[in-house]
Write a protein that holds these residues in place. Structure first.
Motif, PDB file in Angstrom:
ATOM      1  N   MET A   1       0.676  -1.149   0.001  1.00 39.24           N
ATOM      2  CA  MET A   1      -0.021   0.042   0.006  1.00 39.24           C
ATOM      3  C   MET A   1       0.992   1.337   0.092  1.00 39.24           C
ATOM      4  SD  MET A   1      -3.147   1.042   2.612  1.00 39.24           S
ATOM      5  CE  MET A   1      -4.228   0.231   1.739  1.00 39.24           C
ATOM      6  N   SER A   2       0.394   2.034  -0.877  1.00 40.56           N
ATOM      7  CA  SER A   2       1.397   3.469  -0.799  1.00 40.56           C
ATOM      8  C   SER A   2       1.040   4.232   0.212  1.00 40.56           C
ATOM      9  CB  SER A   2       1.180   4.330  -2.311  1.00 40.56           C
ATOM     10  OG  SER A   2      -0.301   4.751  -2.047  1.00 40.56           O
ATOM     11  N   ALA A   3       2.060   5.206   0.529  1.00 42.03           N
ATOM     12  CA  ALA A   3       1.894   6.088   1.853  1.00 42.03           C
ATOM     13  C   ALA A   3       0.540   6.502   1.811  1.00 42.03           C
ATOM     14  CB  ALA A   3       3.117   7.065   1.705  1.00 42.03           C
ATOM     15  N   ALA A   4       0.122   7.091   0.300  1.00 41.40           N
ATOM     16  CA  ALA A   4      -1.057   7.987   0.414  1.00 41.40           C
ATOM     17  C   ALA A   4      -2.407   7.234   0.621  1.00 41.40           C
ATOM     18  CB  ALA A   4      -1.277   8.567  -1.092  1.00 41.40           C
ATOM     19  N   ALA A   5      -2.225   5.637   0.458  1.00 34.70           N
ATOM     20  CA  ALA A   5      -3.408   4.844   0.841  1.00 34.70           C
ATOM     21  C   ALA A   5      -3.441   4.321   2.155  1.00 34.70           C
ATOM     22  CB  ALA A   5      -3.260   3.513  -0.272  1.00 34.70           C
ATOM     23  N   ALA A  66      -7.313  -5.410   5.426  1.00 31.75           N
ATOM     24  CA  ALA A  66      -6.311  -6.259   4.981  1.00 31.75           C
ATOM     25  C   ALA A  66      -5.336  -5.680   3.898  1.00 31.75           C
ATOM     26  CB  ALA A  66      -7.269  -6.990   3.798  1.00 31.75           C
ATOM     27  N   ARG A  67      -5.426  -4.355   3.690  1.00 30.83           N
ATOM     28  CA  ARG A  67      -4.635  -3.665   2.832  1.00 30.83           C
ATOM     29  C   ARG A  67      -3.685  -2.574   3.554  1.00 30.83           C
ATOM     30  NH1 ARG A  67      -8.365  -5.598   0.976  1.00 30.83           N
ATOM     31  NH2 ARG A  67      -8.331  -6.525  -1.317  1.00 30.83           N
ATOM     32  N   GLY A  68      -3.670  -2.966   4.973  1.00 27.91           N
ATOM     33  CA  GLY A  68      -2.681  -2.180   5.950  1.00 27.91           C
ATOM     34  C   GLY A  68      -3.017  -0.652   6.200  1.00 27.91           C
TER      35      GLY A  68
END
Length: 142
Positions: A1-5, A66-68
């Motif tokens: 997961m990107s920092a934005a997400a 689930a996506r952090g």
């Protein structure tokens, strides 16, 4: 997961044609910049509208975890669910108690989490997904 997400905004909606009746939910996920990340929906079979609303919330929170995701803002047009989660309304119906308990437990797993009430007009994407699940009688959870 990107920092934005690491932070997600999620609109949720439950639907029931008849109450109880054929039921479904929709989950519209966006990033902090408003870009769509996911559109999830689920067909539940026969259930009440309130059960469908809780299922939308549960699926949204599970998706984010689930996506952090560490921070989540959830928006719902269900006054009942929002007020039950906030503690303003008591959870009395036996079918709602385990759903409420699970949702509260999932919310505690985030660094920051909020559930806010929005008007139906502000929840069109989630509503569209919930109706798609009813029309197609199928689910798309990824």
């Amino acid at each position: 997961m990107s920092a934005a997400a690491e932070s997600l905004d999620i609109h949720i909606d439950g639907a029931s044609r008849g109450n109880p009746g054929e039921a479904s939910f929709g989950v519209h996920v966006t990033g902090p910049n408003g870009a769509e990340i996911a559109g999830l929906y689920g067909y539940l079979g026969r259930a009440s509208n309130n059960v469908a609303e809780y299922q939308a919330l549960l699926h949204a929170l599970r998706y984010a975890l689930a996506r952090g995701c560490r921070r989540v803002r959830v928006f719902s047009d269900s006054e009942l669910v929002v007020k039950q989660i906030s503690g303003a309304y008591k959870v009395k119906h036996p079918d709602m108690i385990p759903l409420h308990r699970e949702a509260a437990g999932l919310l505690r797993r985030f660094e920051s989490a909020s559930l806010s009430h929005v008007r139906r007009e502000q929840n069109r994407d989630a509503d569209r997904l919930a109706n798609r699940a009813l029309d197609e009688k199928r689910s798309k959870l990824e």
